[in-house]
Design a protein around this motif. Structure first.
Motif, mmCIF file in Angstrom:
data_model
loop_
_atom_site.group_PDB
_atom_site.id
_atom_site.type_symbol
_atom_site.label_atom_id
_atom_site.label_comp_id
_atom_site.label_asym_id
_atom_site.label_seq_id
_atom_site.Cartn_x
_atom_site.Cartn_y
_atom_site.Cartn_z
ATOM 1 N N LYS A 187 -7.328 -2.074 -43.646
ATOM 2 C CA LYS A 187 -8.233 -2.631 -42.634
ATOM 3 C C LYS A 187 -7.962 -4.117 -42.416
ATOM 4 C CE LYS A 187 -12.538 -3.472 -43.643
ATOM 5 N NZ LYS A 187 -13.984 -3.317 -43.960
ATOM 6 N N CYS A 230 -5.384 -4.882 -34.084
ATOM 7 C CA CYS A 230 -6.413 -4.134 -33.348
ATOM 8 C C CYS A 230 -7.783 -4.759 -33.564
ATOM 9 C CB CYS A 230 -6.466 -2.675 -33.809
ATOM 10 S SG CYS A 230 -4.943 -1.750 -33.606
ATOM 11 N N ASP A 231 -8.601 -4.672 -32.548
ATOM 12 C CA ASP A 231 -10.008 -5.037 -32.663
ATOM 13 C C ASP A 231 -10.797 -3.733 -32.778
ATOM 14 O OD1 ASP A 231 -12.417 -6.290 -32.679
ATOM 15 O OD2 ASP A 231 -12.513 -6.583 -30.507
ATOM 16 N N PHE A 232 -11.346 -3.464 -33.940
ATOM 17 C CA PHE A 232 -11.989 -2.177 -34.168
ATOM 18 C C PHE A 232 -13.184 -2.332 -35.101
ATOM 19 C CE2 PHE A 232 -8.619 -2.777 -37.241
ATOM 20 C CZ PHE A 232 -9.292 -2.633 -38.434
ATOM 21 N N SER A 233 -13.995 -1.310 -35.137
ATOM 22 C CA SER A 233 -15.133 -1.253 -36.051
ATOM 23 C C SER A 233 -15.230 0.152 -36.609
ATOM 24 C CB SER A 233 -16.422 -1.625 -35.317
ATOM 25 O OG SER A 233 -17.527 -1.499 -36.186
ATOM 26 N N ARG A 260 -6.294 -5.831 -38.796
ATOM 27 C CA ARG A 260 -7.045 -6.752 -37.950
ATOM 28 C C ARG A 260 -6.126 -7.674 -37.157
ATOM 29 N NH1 ARG A 260 -12.234 -6.082 -38.430
ATOM 30 N NH2 ARG A 260 -13.184 -5.393 -40.388
ATOM 31 N N LYS A 261 -4.872 -7.782 -37.598
ATOM 32 C CA LYS A 261 -3.895 -8.592 -36.868
ATOM 33 C C LYS A 261 -3.482 -7.922 -35.566
ATOM 34 C CE LYS A 261 -1.091 -8.479 -40.364
ATOM 35 N NZ LYS A 261 0.065 -8.681 -41.276
ATOM 36 N N ARG A 265 -5.200 2.137 -31.219
ATOM 37 C CA ARG A 265 -4.466 1.374 -30.202
ATOM 38 C C ARG A 265 -3.664 2.277 -29.279
ATOM 39 N NH1 ARG A 265 -1.236 -4.253 -31.288
ATOM 40 N NH2 ARG A 265 -0.065 -4.334 -29.355
#
Length: 246
Positions: free
Chosen positions: A147, A154-157, A151-152, A206
């Motif tokens: 995770k 994708c912007d995800f939760s 983060r480098k 992505r």
């Protein structure tokens, strides 16, 4: 032939079998496996249009079946000296009669304590409880690593991670809900295989399908992914070894 299709924001795999049938037939089996049979004259476009029209039924049925345990008819008995893999390491079974029921690993041995050594269900329950705890411990460790790395890109939760018995998948994802589902059998394979599957599912946040862009992305974020995929394809680590065969 396995193919992929996005239905209601969820990427699913289906197996297409060409048969001498008059209509497109849809079946969803235990574990959420989708089977489509159709005549050779029916185009992929028509088949996938048919699936989209039935997307609500397909997604709901998969969700329901995912909650139904897949019976493992090959479940072995746990006998003294037998062995099986846990995260790529072979564990040899040691059985002890005890007032309590518990399993724990020390080195390459798995100690199983039960009240009745002939009660196979109790032994299986004890081992499953230990494996479940060990799996979650490993998963948390690897998941946090992946995770933070992802983060480098994708912007995800992520809201939920499920561990389930999946028949046809090592992992599944629903980006819109921030959910990832992993196959419980990954507990038998080296931790790097679990790591690969998590990277693979994150990559779908992505790129939804297995396009050239998806594979190029996997090459960038996890260059050794093909090697780990081959390990999973062979399914060697799911074998159970009987001491009587040595």
């Amino acid at each position: 032939m396995l193919r992929e299709l996005e239905l209601s924001g969820q990427l699913v795999e289906y197996e297409l079998v060409r048969k001498n049938v008059k209509r497109v037939n849809l079946r969803i089996k235990a574990g959420g496996c989708i089977y489509i049979s159709a005549n050779n004259s029916v185009s992929i476009e028509f088949i996938e249009s048919f699936m989209r029209k039935n997307s609500e039924y397909i997604i709901n049925t998969i969700a329901k079946l995912a909650e139904v345990p897949v019976k493992d008819t090959a479940q072995p008995e746990f006998l003294e000296g037998d062995s099986f893999f846990v995260f790529g390491e072979k564990k040899f079974i040691r059985l002890f009669e005890s007032d309590y029921e518990k399993a724990e690993a020390i080195g390459d041995e798995l100690f199983i304590y039960v009240k009745d050594l002939n009660d196979e269900n109790t032994k299986i329950d004890a081992v499953n409880i230990w494996i479940s705890g060990y799996f979650k411990e490993k998963l948390n460790e690897i998941f946090e690593k992946v995770k933070n790395d992802m983060r480098k890109y994708c912007d995800f939760s992520i809201s939920k991670i499920y561990l389930k018995e999946l028949k046809s998948y090592w992992g599944k994802n629903t980006p819109q809900k921030g959910e990832i589902t992993l196959n419980k059998k990954l507990c038998h394979y080296p931790p790097e295989c679990l790591e690969f599957v998590i990277y693979h599912e994150f990559a779908h946040f992505r790129h939804m399908n297995h396009s050239k862009e998806f594979h190029a992305f996997m090459d960038m974020i996890y260059p050794e992914w093909k090697e780990k995929r081959e390990i999973l394809k062979k399914r060697e680590y799911e074998k159970y070894f009987s001491a009587n065969n040595y």
